[in-house]
Design an enzyme around this catalytic site. Sequence first.
Site, mmCIF file in Angstrom:
data_model
loop_
_atom_site.group_PDB
_atom_site.id
_atom_site.type_symbol
_atom_site.label_atom_id
_atom_site.label_comp_id
_atom_site.label_asym_id
_atom_site.label_seq_id
_atom_site.Cartn_x
_atom_site.Cartn_y
_atom_site.Cartn_z
ATOM 1 N N GLU A 275 76.561 39.508 2.258
ATOM 2 C CA GLU A 275 75.685 38.359 2.033
ATOM 3 C C GLU A 275 75.720 37.949 0.560
ATOM 4 O O GLU A 275 75.676 38.794 -0.327
ATOM 5 C CB GLU A 275 74.251 38.728 2.429
ATOM 6 N N LYS A 334 72.081 30.320 7.361
ATOM 7 C CA LYS A 334 71.027 31.198 7.864
ATOM 8 C C LYS A 334 69.826 30.401 8.337
ATOM 9 O O LYS A 334 69.314 29.531 7.625
ATOM 10 C CB LYS A 334 70.618 32.180 6.761
ATOM 11 N N CYS A 386 71.620 39.214 6.993
ATOM 12 C CA CYS A 386 70.567 40.127 6.567
ATOM 13 C C CYS A 386 69.480 40.277 7.628
ATOM 14 O O CYS A 386 69.707 40.774 8.713
ATOM 15 C CB CYS A 386 69.993 39.681 5.226
#
Length: 518
Positions: A275, A334, A386
């Site tokens: 990430e 995301k 994540c």
Amino acid sequence: MAIPMMSLPKAGLARLPIPPAMLALGAGVLMVLSFAPFSLFPVAMLAMAIFHQSLVTASPRSAFWRGWLFGAGLFGFGVFWIRISLNEFGNMDAWVAHLLTALFIAVMALYSGAAGWLVRRLDPGPAWVAPLILLPGSTVLLEWVRGWLFTGFPWLSLGYGQIAGPLAGYAPILGVHGLSLLVALSGGLLWCAIRWRHRARIGAGIALAAIWIGGAGLSAVDWTEPSGPPLRASVLQANIPQAIKWDPEASLMIGETYVDLTLEHLDSDLIVWPETALPDFLHQVRAPLLDPLTEQVRAEGAELVLGLPVMDLESGRYFNGLLAIGSQEDLYAKRHLVPFGEFLPFKSWLGPLVRLFEIPMSDFSPGDDRRPLLSVGAHRAGVSICYEDVFPAEVIEALPEAAYLINVSNDAWFGDSLAPPQHLEIARMRALETGRDLLRATNTGISAIIDHRGRLIDTLPAFVRGAVTAEIQPRQGATPFSRFGNAPAVGLALALLLLGGRHNIRRLLQSIFSKWAR
């Protein structure tokens, strides 16, 4: 011959000389030992039995506070690492970070308090209803609510601690909340096996053994099947210290580190970076770094997936992105952001308190991708960035199209704590629930390649620079959990509550309506 449970004697377990409140707190602390890195999965069953023992003589009000103490022990020991991101990397004074972490733990413990209250408030009296019906039902229902209310915090769901145990066989069918239900039921059965006598004790023991043996049997079932040849995959871990990750002067060094690691593994079909591996925006690094790297990767017949921030130059909004380059380019932004870490909720309400959170890049916008899919070469991958992998209902949105899963993360925010092994455990559960291999790339560890049964193929320890390379198998098909999600487990938990507490629920509703009518 049926045994009338209402008349079962409660002898068999001497009254423990420990105050019930201490029992509840100790049970919560004990529960943490079932999770990684300890992974003592049978302890979860014992912790639930002790928790129920603490509720036996409680009034509903006392049961709430004992449940809260259980949650305080669970979260106080299990997620105290949150203060690291606030203090060491969020530039917050130590006392403020500790205070906010304690407040967060106190709030999370309210869910367990509510579960304890429900057990005693709805208990109709027969000795078997509370441990076998109300305890599993209330525990899982409140755990599920905790997973989505106020953006959700599903960390330390009880089922995660069973990833290495026999109960894991139920995960492809019922998911992590189904495992939590079985943990609570197992705890109730253990309590019954200790408290009850004669045939009732034997019956509880047999039921407990059947649940665990059944899970072991299901572990041998393959719910999905291979699709095409295996892929050679490499997961990179540059081990960039969080203290310098966002330092502009370190940007060149970070880029060179990842490029060097990539060139060392161009014999792989697929390479994955963590990430926000690159701390610069996509438009800033495309020409000087990514375009030439794309040509090299493509010439070797490889695919590269990397994390980096992406800015919309028209609106000025920026996203936490995952970019695939090689034979084709695709981008995922995301969708489920971390409150205070990636965006600041209630900014207009919090006012000057917002200035306490001096975390770099803490104002991301959520992506609008309909599903978490990324085209990587000839396959589509189910991706999560994540914290997104802790939401199983969102991960399964990528199925059945996804041939494998990718999770990129930066657990460096939490230092050398329980967080990295706990997060790896969560990723393993996603692989098992979906029947898909999973590649997990993290900045400082623990990076891993996980097979479709949730087993670790290989790992790279925390705070080590290097890579993990192994074969993964693209797969097709769908597990029952990927088809139906949390609905069966949550529906069963709700049904248990309604069944076990139906008489008291009716009285409670009548009381509420009569007061309202006045």
